[in-house]
Design a protein around this motif. Structure first.
Motif, PDB file in Angstrom:
ATOM      1  N   THR A 205       0.839  -1.196   0.000  1.00 45.80           N
ATOM      2  CA  THR A 205       0.000   0.000   0.000  1.00 45.80           C
ATOM      3  C   THR A 205       0.877   1.250   0.000  1.00 45.80           C
ATOM      4  OG1 THR A 205      -1.740  -1.143   1.238  1.00 45.80           O
ATOM      5  CG2 THR A 205      -1.774   1.276   1.267  1.00 45.80           C
ATOM      6  N   ASN A 210       3.574   1.301  -7.045  1.00 45.12           N
ATOM      7  CA  ASN A 210       2.273   0.645  -7.026  1.00 45.12           C
ATOM      8  C   ASN A 210       1.421   1.326  -8.098  1.00 45.12           C
ATOM      9  OD1 ASN A 210      -0.432  -0.123  -6.444  1.00 45.12           O
ATOM     10  ND2 ASN A 210       0.088  -0.507  -4.306  1.00 45.12           N
ATOM     11  N   SER A 215      -4.457  -1.864  -2.527  1.00 44.28           N
ATOM     12  CA  SER A 215      -4.157  -1.981  -1.102  1.00 44.28           C
ATOM     13  C   SER A 215      -4.796  -3.247  -0.563  1.00 44.28           C
ATOM     14  CB  SER A 215      -4.690  -0.765  -0.338  1.00 44.28           C
ATOM     15  OG  SER A 215      -4.423  -0.885   1.044  1.00 44.28           O
ATOM     16  N   GLU A 217      -4.487  -5.592   3.053  1.00 43.36           N
ATOM     17  CA  GLU A 217      -3.884  -5.673   4.385  1.00 43.36           C
ATOM     18  C   GLU A 217      -3.059  -6.939   4.567  1.00 43.36           C
ATOM     19  OE1 GLU A 217      -6.676  -5.176   7.515  1.00 43.36           O
ATOM     20  OE2 GLU A 217      -7.304  -3.153   6.889  1.00 43.36           O
ATOM     21  N   ASP A 220       0.184  -6.584   2.668  1.00 43.95           N
ATOM     22  CA  ASP A 220       1.076  -5.658   3.371  1.00 43.95           C
ATOM     23  C   ASP A 220       1.782  -6.353   4.532  1.00 43.95           C
ATOM     24  OD1 ASP A 220       0.438  -3.561   1.696  1.00 43.95           O
ATOM     25  OD2 ASP A 220      -1.028  -2.668   3.057  1.00 43.95           O
TER      26      ASP A 220
END
Length: 293
Positions: A205, A210, A215, A217, A220
């Protein structure tokens, strides 16, 4: 072409597949063929009112005959991509991910179920939003532009209107990073530089590269944990999981992993018999010489 024939051939863009074949068959060059770690792809703006839906991105994948791209546009000098990592990153590569064959009927079904209904002009709509977007292509990129032109026709057949627009490379890349453009077409590395699968700057993210404003989670967390994990098996599992998520979410349309084909004039001596990546030879050019006979 910016390379000299005394040494070899290289260009601003990769050579077209037909040129690669001609040069290979000429017998005038030492030829190195290796798998690229970059992924040939259509990055899609995941904040776009149409492209922002996972179902839409999956449908766009089902509408693409990527094997035809490999066979006819690149004359077999490519393999169909499965996610963000190239099979050249062998230890971390995961082939056991959601797969997308060529199935326009599946694409139509997905769009139907997602509420995208064909209008009177054949283009789908949903809640006042049309199924349309603009794809930016690099000026002078004759190698990859045919992919966009063919995809444009296939998408039209499932009710999606894609407009092609040429632009300068730096402006397109910058615009995609800022979310100013809908889509693009180029090759990029999404993990695999120097053999390491770290992709924080592309899949994370807010990553610097990018290009699709994506995005996730879990991704990430896996990216951040992956650079710290010391147990090799555990680390491999993390990056294989990332590939599963990318294949499911389709933040970009992963098309192909191309062959990297490099040519050195037969007069160049001192070259190795085999290479893992031909680009790594450039720092060693001082060790080679030209036979003047």
């Amino acid at each position: 072409i910016v390379g000299g024939l005394n040494w070899g051939i290289y260009g601003i863009w990769g050579l077209n597949a037909e040129d690669n074949t001609t040069l290979k068959e000429s017998g005038n060059f030492t030829v190195y063929e290796t798998q690229q770690i970059a992924t040939n792809h259509f990055p899609l703006n995941n904040t776009h009112p149409f492209l922002g839906e996972k179902a839409v991105r999956q449908a766009l994948m089902w509408a693409l005959d990527r094997q035809l791209f490999a066979d006819q546009i690149f004359l077999g000098q490519a393999v169909v991509a499965t996610s963000n990592l190239s099979p050249a990153v062998a230890e971390f590569y995961n082939a056991d991910v959601p797969q997308y064959g060529y199935d326009p009927d599946m694409a139509r079904q997905i769009l139907d179920e997602a509420g995208w209904v064909e209008g009177g002009d054949g283009i789908r709509e949903k809640d006042g939003v049309r199924a349309e977007f603009t794809m930016m292509v690099f000026q002078g990129d004759t190698q990859r532009r045919p992919e966009a032109e063919v995809a444009q026709q296939w998408w039209l057949e499932i009710g999606v209107d894609c407009t092609l627009q040429e632009g300068v490379t730096s402006e397109i890349l910058g615009g995609l990073r800022e979310g100013e453009y809908d889509a693009g077409l180029f090759n990029w590395i999404y993990g695999g530089s120097n053999g390491d699968p770290d992709a924080r700057d592309t899949l994370g993210t807010g990553g610097a590269n990018n290009f699709f404003m994506w995005s996730n989670e879990e991704v990430d967390q896996l990216l951040n944990d992956g650079i710290r994990e010391l147990d090799r098996e555990t680390r491999v599992g993390m990056y294989k999981r990332i590939q599963e998520i990318v294949a499911e979410e389709v933040p970009f349309l992963f098309l192909l992993n191309l062959q990297n084909i490099t040519f050195y004039n037969n007069r160049v001596k001192g070259l190795p018999e085999e290479v893992l990546q031909a680009d790594n030879l450039y720092p060693k050019i001082y060790q080679f010489w030209i036979d003047d006979e």
